[in-house]
Enzyme design. Structure first.
Site, short mmCIF file in Angstrom:
data_model
loop_
_atom_site.label_atom_id
_atom_site.label_comp_id
_atom_site.label_asym_id
_atom_site.label_seq_id
_atom_site.Cartn_x
_atom_site.Cartn_y
_atom_site.Cartn_z
N ASP A 33 40.51 44.07 39.33
CA ASP A 33 42.09 44.10 41.05
C ASP A 33 42.15 42.77 41.70
OD1 ASP A 33 43.81 44.73 42.77
OD2 ASP A 33 42.99 46.94 43.00
N CYS A 58 47.82 45.27 43.15
CA CYS A 58 48.65 45.64 41.51
C CYS A 58 50.40 45.54 41.97
CB CYS A 58 49.60 47.50 42.54
SG CYS A 58 50.46 48.11 40.79
#
Length: 307
Positions: free
Chosen positions: A16, A241
């Site tokens: 991430d 994201c």
């Protein structure tokens, strides 16, 4: 405060954390960071994802990177993110033993992320769960936008509960509730996680918070008040994201560990080595990182009195 005695940190920086960076780290550079995280005694690391390289080029070398770290599987959990069955099959082919599947509570975000509605992803999950069970793979699930969607706004708590009901029909190890764009507030976090913890007392739940609006650490405390003991974090506080506007800034691993240890909550993590890893990552990426403790030092640090 009614806090838990011990917390597990699930490190997501190598997945991430890196997926929004313009610089793509080489396998060798990722190994440098991994080895420092290993020395810091992190017990769980999400090391990469098996996604199409055109969609997330930062993860294109995940297979090669795993080949360089898989010998550490005995001492820590190494987890790969998989968006679909193809990704799960690739992970299994490379020898990965633990995977994390992501779906969104928000239909709109799920369509942006994996080009399916939430219901379609839940249906797809049945196949993934069966494959994981047949191949003795540990399967975790992250429910993105659990605390709000940048496209739809509020996600009703009742919707989250229905999604969890469906997921828990399958053979999974852990479910993580993710605040994908940093929309959660502590009251909201406490109310949702308390209801979930009370409803499913014997299942393992975690939380994934972003510090996009400065509420990440407070949200961790709220989750701890509800009894949640597993939290995702990213070294240096990087990440987000790529399919959600404004999704920058995971909670920073060294900041979270520093806060918890100062409060007497055990993490079993070496903070000095974490800070060293953060400094190394900063040098590799070529820019300052959002984390605070790596800049200011530990609060226990004492300074000489000026003359």
């Amino acid at each position: 405060m009614k806090l838990v005695n011990e917390v597990t940190i699930y490190e997501v920086g190598l997945r991430d954390g890196l997926q929004l960076e313009s610089k793509v780290l080489t396998v060798s550079e990722k190994l440098d960071i991994f080895n420092l995280l290993r020395k810091a005694k992190l017990s769980e690391i999400e090391f990469g994802s098996f996604v199409h390289p055109k969609l997330v080029p930062q993860m294109a070398n995940t297979s090669d990177f795993y080949c360089g770290i898989k010998q550490c599987e005995a001492e820590m959990k190494l987890v790969a993110l998989v968006p679909n069955l193809k990704g799960l099959e690739m992970a299994k082919e490379k020898g990965v033993r633990s995977v994390n599947y992501v779906l969104s509570a928000s239909n709109t975000h799920n369509q942006q992320n994996v080009r399916q509605t939430t219901e379609e992803s839940l249906n797809s999950f049945k196949v993934l769960s069966q494959f994981a069970t047949e191949n003795d793979l540990t399967l975790n699930v992250t429910v993105a936008t659990s605390f709000g969607c940048p496209f739809e706004g509020t996600v009703p708590q009742s919707r989250i509960m229905r999604i969890l009901d469906t997921l828990l029909l399958h053979n999974i190890k852990r479910i993580t509730l993710a605040d994908t764009t940093g929309m959660a507030n502590p009251k909201q976090v406490y109310e949702l996680t308390k209801e979930i913890a009370d409803e499913w007392r014997n299942f393992e739940f975690g939380c994934h918070f972003h510090n996009t609006r400065g509420m990440g650490m407070a949200n961790i405390l709220a989750g701890m008040e509800a009894g949640i003991t597993i939290y995702d974090s990213s070294i240096g506080g990087i990440g987000g994201c790529p399919f959600a506007p404004g999704a920058t800034g995971n909670v920073c691993t060294e900041d979270v560990v520093h806060m918890l240890e100062e409060m007497g909550v055990r993490t079993s993590i070496d903070l000095d080595m974490l800070i060293a890893a953060s400094h190394k990552l900063r040098d590799l990426l070529g820019h300052d990182l959002p984390g605070q403790v790596a800049k200011a030092g530990k609060s226990s640090r004492k300074y000489p009195v000026p003359n």
